[in-house]
Design a protein around this motif. Structure first.
Motif, PDB file in Angstrom:
ATOM      1  N   UNK A  90       0.842  -1.198   0.000  1.00 49.53           N
ATOM      2  CA  UNK A  90       0.000   0.000   0.000  1.00 49.53           C
ATOM      3  C   UNK A  90       0.874   1.245   0.000  1.00 49.53           C
ATOM      4  N   UNK A  91       0.478   2.238  -0.816  1.00 51.72           N
ATOM      5  CA  UNK A  91       1.199   3.502  -0.808  1.00 51.72           C
ATOM      6  C   UNK A  91       0.269   4.670  -1.100  1.00 51.72           C
ATOM      7  N   UNK A  92       0.734   5.849  -0.746  1.00 51.66           N
ATOM      8  CA  UNK A  92       0.048   7.107  -1.053  1.00 51.66           C
ATOM      9  C   UNK A  92       1.124   8.119  -1.430  1.00 51.66           C
ATOM     10  N   UNK A  93       0.880   9.376  -1.168  1.00 54.84           N
ATOM     11  CA  UNK A  93       1.855  10.414  -1.518  1.00 54.84           C
ATOM     12  C   UNK A  93       3.065  10.388  -0.591  1.00 54.84           C
ATOM     13  N   UNK A  94       2.812  10.407   0.723  1.00 55.17           N
ATOM     14  CA  UNK A  94       3.920  10.507   1.681  1.00 55.17           C
ATOM     15  C   UNK A  94       3.968   9.372   2.699  1.00 55.17           C
ATOM     16  N   UNK A  95       2.976   8.521   2.712  1.00 55.95           N
ATOM     17  CA  UNK A  95       2.944   7.402   3.640  1.00 55.95           C
ATOM     18  C   UNK A  95       1.921   7.520   4.756  1.00 55.95           C
ATOM     19  N   UNK A  96       1.333   8.698   4.931  1.00 58.23           N
ATOM     20  CA  UNK A  96       0.375   8.897   6.021  1.00 58.23           C
ATOM     21  C   UNK A  96      -0.979   8.247   5.720  1.00 58.23           C
ATOM     22  N   UNK A 102      -3.630   0.924   5.651  1.00 58.89           N
ATOM     23  CA  UNK A 102      -3.036  -0.353   6.073  1.00 58.89           C
ATOM     24  C   UNK A 102      -3.570  -0.775   7.435  1.00 58.89           C
ATOM     25  N   UNK A 103      -3.706   0.179   8.320  1.00 61.51           N
ATOM     26  CA  UNK A 103      -4.252  -0.093   9.640  1.00 61.51           C
ATOM     27  C   UNK A 103      -5.694  -0.580   9.521  1.00 61.51           C
ATOM     28  N   UNK A 114       1.567  -4.363   3.771  1.00 65.63           N
ATOM     29  CA  UNK A 114       2.840  -3.657   3.894  1.00 65.63           C
ATOM     30  C   UNK A 114       2.676  -2.230   3.395  1.00 65.63           C
ATOM     31  N   UNK A 115       3.101  -1.281   4.207  1.00 63.85           N
ATOM     32  CA  UNK A 115       2.987   0.135   3.885  1.00 63.85           C
ATOM     33  C   UNK A 115       4.349   0.671   3.456  1.00 63.85           C
ATOM     34  N   UNK A 116       4.381   1.379   2.321  1.00 60.33           N
ATOM     35  CA  UNK A 116       5.614   1.980   1.819  1.00 60.33           C
ATOM     36  C   UNK A 116       5.960   3.229   2.614  1.00 60.33           C
ATOM     37  N   UNK A 117       7.046   3.166   3.380  1.00 57.81           N
ATOM     38  CA  UNK A 117       7.502   4.336   4.136  1.00 57.81           C
ATOM     39  C   UNK A 117       7.868   5.449   3.163  1.00 57.81           C
ATOM     40  N   UNK A 118       7.351   6.640   3.404  1.00 55.17           N
ATOM     41  CA  UNK A 118       7.670   7.786   2.562  1.00 55.17           C
ATOM     42  C   UNK A 118       6.809   7.924   1.328  1.00 55.17           C
ATOM     43  N   UNK A 119       5.966   6.935   1.052  1.00 56.23           N
ATOM     44  CA  UNK A 119       5.058   6.999  -0.084  1.00 56.23           C
ATOM     45  C   UNK A 119       5.765   7.173  -1.417  1.00 56.23           C
ATOM     46  N   UNK A 120       5.011   7.638  -2.398  1.00 54.07           N
ATOM     47  CA  UNK A 120       5.562   7.811  -3.745  1.00 54.07           C
ATOM     48  C   UNK A 120       6.628   8.920  -3.773  1.00 54.07           C
ATOM     49  N   UNK A 121       6.561   9.850  -2.824  1.00 56.61           N
ATOM     50  CA  UNK A 121       7.585  10.901  -2.764  1.00 56.61           C
ATOM     51  C   UNK A 121       8.966  10.322  -2.485  1.00 56.61           C
ATOM     52  N   UNK A 122       9.023   9.204  -1.776  1.00 57.42           N
ATOM     53  CA  UNK A 122      10.295   8.571  -1.460  1.00 57.42           C
ATOM     54  C   UNK A 122      10.676   7.478  -2.442  1.00 57.42           C
ATOM     55  N   UNK A 123       9.910   7.324  -3.489  1.00 56.91           N
ATOM     56  CA  UNK A 123      10.119   6.251  -4.467  1.00 56.91           C
ATOM     57  C   UNK A 123      11.078   6.713  -5.554  1.00 56.91           C
TER      58      UNK A 123
END
Length: 129
Positions: A90-96, A102-103, A114-123
């Motif tokens: 799971x991902x979004x823009x920043x991870x929030x 995910x919760x 599994x949640x992507x830390x930092x979202x797509x901004x960190x990709x």
């Protein structure tokens, strides 16, 4: 002797905290970009983007195949229709928002989330338009 007891107590506590870090009490796991990319290659894995349609139109992580806006009034209904036996990245823009999604998934019977830390901004991988 007391110093040795204190040392072992602290060591035990530190070990417990490290073990808790791997799988959080939220029921899902925050993962790095590298882990996300590795898990994306596995069978029965779905990359779920929970951003708005406007954000998705600006670009998405390569391989993302499911788009459910967490702000959609039918978010819960759409999520309940998903196969709970699959693995979800799971991902979004920043991870929030993806952390929130995910919760929700973990609380509603999804076991491999599994949640992507930092979202797509960190990709730094491929972004598709």
């Amino acid at each position: 002797m007391k110093t040795l007891h204190t040392f072992f107590t602290l060591l035990l506590l530190a070990s417990g905290l490290m073990a808790c870090n791997a799988q959080s009490t939220t029921g899902f796991t925050n993962i790095s970009e590298k882990e996300f990319a590795e898990k994306a290659q596995a069978e029965n894995t779905i990359i779920l983007d929970v951003r708005t349609p406007q954000e998705v139109a600006e670009g998405r992580i390569a391989g993302a195949s499911l788009f459910i806006d967490i702000n959609d009034s039918q978010f819960a209904e759409k999520m309940q229709a998903l196969d709970k036996s699959k693995t979800y990245l799971v991902y979004c823009r920043s991870g929030a928002r993806s952390s929130k999604a995910s919760s929700w998934m973990a609380e509603n019977g999804f076991s491999q989330v599994y949640n992507l830390k930092g979202g797509i901004l960190g990709w730094s991988g491929t972004i598709e338009k």
